[in-house]
Enzyme design. Structure first.
Site, PDB file in Angstrom:
ATOM      1  N   HIS A  83      19.100 -13.195  43.818  1.00 25.98           N
ATOM      2  CA  HIS A  83      17.865 -13.959  44.022  1.00 25.98           C
ATOM      3  C   HIS A  83      17.935 -14.752  45.330  1.00 25.98           C
ATOM      4  CE1 HIS A  83      14.441 -16.533  42.514  1.00 25.98           C
ATOM      5  NE2 HIS A  83      14.989 -17.373  43.375  1.00 25.98           N
ATOM      6  N   GLU A  84      18.999 -15.528  45.490  1.00 26.53           N
ATOM      7  CA  GLU A  84      19.122 -16.347  46.695  1.00 26.53           C
ATOM      8  C   GLU A  84      19.322 -15.484  47.938  1.00 26.53           C
ATOM      9  OE1 GLU A  84      18.189 -19.230  46.447  1.00 26.53           O
ATOM     10  OE2 GLU A  84      18.451 -19.624  44.310  1.00 26.53           O
ATOM     11  N   HIS A  90      15.925 -14.623  49.217  1.00 26.11           N
ATOM     12  CA  HIS A  90      15.374 -15.699  50.048  1.00 26.11           C
ATOM     13  C   HIS A  90      15.989 -15.678  51.447  1.00 26.11           C
ATOM     14  CE1 HIS A  90      12.917 -17.778  47.154  1.00 26.11           C
ATOM     15  NE2 HIS A  90      13.911 -18.068  46.344  1.00 26.11           N
ATOM     16  N   HIS A 125      14.888 -12.740  53.600  1.00 26.50           N
ATOM     17  CA  HIS A 125      13.489 -12.995  53.974  1.00 26.50           C
ATOM     18  C   HIS A 125      13.448 -13.973  55.147  1.00 26.50           C
ATOM     19  CE1 HIS A 125       9.192 -14.249  52.447  1.00 26.50           C
ATOM     20  NE2 HIS A 125       9.171 -13.685  53.634  1.00 26.50           N
TER      21      HIS A 125
END
Length: 603
Positions: free
Chosen positions: A386-387, A390, A393
């Protein structure tokens, strides 16, 4: 947990020296920036003197923000790695204070800029072609012109900001400092006091008596202070409605969503789709009841884990697994993942004083660092991927966009991270070695969907209705809030409010209701990510490229345009229906495993 950071391997800590080599270098940058901000004060009143003036002041504003973000990130992350170090507490506070100073010095910028007319802006851009870079930035300001007041009125509103925040500030102090929860007897027979930190652990207990006792103990306090909490929430709602009215918006929701140019139809479409698919949540609750062996499932049972299986991977193995899964995006994406994993972007393990939880951070000119508190379990693997979503991105955005567009909106922020989660879920399901492992992965996904889509939509619906009620003259008493929340909760979970009387007080403990229409973005973001993950795994190369273009876009266009180019029209219901279809498919798979007898005994 290591007693202090000296017990950690260097390679398991992030390398903040890539921002500033020493604290002394940070101090020099701070002092220089403080002076540069003060020297910018004479810009006031001269923004539109000429095309050259507009360019010079805009570039100065951007440059100061850019330098400040480096100063702030270094201090903030140094503090997060060990909050017991007074030096870093002070540095973080001082850096935050510089943001206030910068805001004060450039408070003239937007009001002065909005005095420009279309013809003048066009002429200035022709005279100074470098101004073309800021076309989207200028357009974003100009579209809100009807809602920006005179400088005197803006000053009055800014001065009242502390008063408007009283409700939220009082809630935070009351909820985090003043109230104390009762004690209960845990599963080991020991007396333990309920806290915000351990409450969910008790709700996840396999001992139903512990779940019930913790639930009733917690809500006894919210029942006791319900009238005070109603006042803090009412004050916040009134401030939202008042500010929206003063700024000539039709509603507080319209005002809040306009910050990212999001039409209210996106919010309404999401709530409508969730309501339509509530029978799926009811099915999930009932399959939980079956697995738990309960004929009378209650709200305090909803968070109980259905499986004790855990995919326990040490960090190095989990890192390798995440990197393998993310190869689906192609070589360039994988190279960025390898940089993140091998160039000390990640602070991996807990230590004394370290901030809890996990996040991805950094600034335009820094690495997209990640803070973890690693545990060898399935949740940790999902947190890592998940991180990483981020961080990659952010990396794509910063490498592809100039500083002015080098970040992305909150509306888009959770999409890249949860796209990665969805891809990991599909991969793990394909690779599951047995039915018990498959069951655990399905349950992890379904619980995540429940918490991120159904629960956040429930909050979003309540938030909308209390703002509408206040605008219509309804006094937000605790009786009104209790009744409304109980009604919505019953509709969502299919569990009667009469059999679950404590749940009517849940609104009192939710900090998101003070965030001004924030929570709906969790639900829309997760559903968009589900839609995109399907296209990435099963779609064409062009669809993957479109997704990578989304990661590169930053804020170079409006959020809805950026995500639409990636293949998701968030004004329509298609992406939501697809997400619910996947939820139903995986719910059915879980039900089939239960019927197959994968879990022989109730929990």
């Amino acid at each position: 947990m290591s007693e202090n950071r000296k017990g950690l391997r260097t390679e398991d800590t992030w390398d903040l020296s890539s921002i500033f080599p020493t604290d002394e270098a940070w101090e020099k940058a701070y002092t220089a920036l403080e002076g540069a901000i003060a020297k910018a004060a004479p810009f006031k009143g001269h923004l539109l003197d000429s095309a050259q003036s507009l360019l010079e002041i805009t570039e100065s504003y951007m440059a100061l923000n850019r330098q400040l973000s480096n100063v702030y990130v270094y201090a903030h992350m140094k503090n997060d790695q060990d909050t017991t170090v007074a030096t870093y507490q002070s540095m973080a506070n001082r850096a935050w204070g510089l943001y206030s100073k910068l805001g004060e010095v450039f408070s003239f910028y937007q009001p002065e800029f909005l005095a420009i007319d279309e013809a003048t802006l066009k002429a200035y851009t022709e005279q100074e072609p470098a101004l073309a870079l800021y076309a989207q930035y200028f357009d974003d300001m100009l579209r809100t012109k009807a809602h920006v007041l005179s400088q005197a009125e803006e000053a009055l509103l800014a001065g009242a900001g502390e008063l408007f925040a009283t409700g939220a500030d009082t809630f935070e102090i009351l909820d985090n400092a003043d109230i104390a929860f009762p004690e209960i007897t845990d599963a080991k027979g020991e007396t333990v006091q309920i806290t915000h930190g351990n409450y969910m652990t008790f709700l996840e207990s396999s001992d139903r008596r512990v779940r019930k006792d913790a639930y009733e103990a917690l809500y006894s306090i919210y029942e006791q202070f319900q009238h005070t909490y109603a006042k803090t929430l009412q004050a916040t709602v009134k401030s939202h409605n008042f500010t929206a009215k003063v700024r000539h918006y039709a509603s507080a929701r319209q005002a809040a969503l306009d910050a990212n140019a999001i039409p209210e139809a996106v919010y309404d479409t999401m709530l409508s789709a969730v309501r339509k698919h509530l029978p799926l949540l009811h099915r999930y609750v009932q399959i939980k009841a079956k697995i738990l062996g309960l004929e009378d499932i209650k709200m305090f049972d909803v968070n109980t884990p259905l499986s004790h299986f855990d995919l326990a991977l040490p960090y190095e193995e989990a890192k390798a697994k995440a990197a393998e899964v993310l190869t689906v995006f192609g070589e360039d994406y994988s190279q960025k993942v390898n940089r993140a994993f091998n160039e000390r972007w990640i602070d991996v393990y807990p230590n004394k004083g370290k901030r809890s939880g996990a996040y991805s951070g950094g600034a335009y000119d820094t690495n997209a660092f990640m803070l973890l508190n690693w545990q060898n379990n399935l949740d940790a693997l999902f947190t890592l991927i998940h991180e990483t979503g981020h961080s990659i991105h952010s990396t794509y955005t910063r490498e592809s966009q100039p500083y002015v567009y080098g970040d992305y909106s909150l509306f888009l922020a959770e999409i890249a991270s949860t796209t990665n989660e969805n891809i990991l879920t599909e991969t793990l399901l394909k690779e599951a070695k047995n039915d018990q492992e498959r069951f655990a992965i399905l349950n992890n996904y379904l619980d995540g969907f429940r918490g991120t889509v159904f629960r956040q939509a429930q909050f979003a619906e309540f938030e909308l209705r209390i703002h509408e009620a206040d605008a219509a003259g309804q006094v937000l008493t605790s009786d009104y809030l209790n009744g409304l929340y109980a009604e919505i909760n019953e509709a969502y979970y299919g569990l009667s409010k009469e059999d679950n009387p404590q749940i009517q007080y849940e609104w009192a403990r939710i900090p998101h209701f003070y965030y001004d229409y924030y929570v709906y973005q969790y639900a829309t973001g997760f559903c968009a990510a589900s839609y995109l993950a399907e296209r990435i795994v099963h779609g064409t190369q062009a669809e993957k490229e479109a997704y990578l273009d989304f990661l590169k876009a930053g804020s170079s266009d409006y959020s809805l345009n950026i995500i639409k180019a990636a293949g998701v029209d968030m004004t329509q219901e298609t992406y939501l229906d697809q997400a619910f279809a996947l939820f139903e498919e995986r719910l059915t798979a879980l039900e089939e495993l239960v019927d197959k007898g994968v879990l022989e005994t109730s929990i």
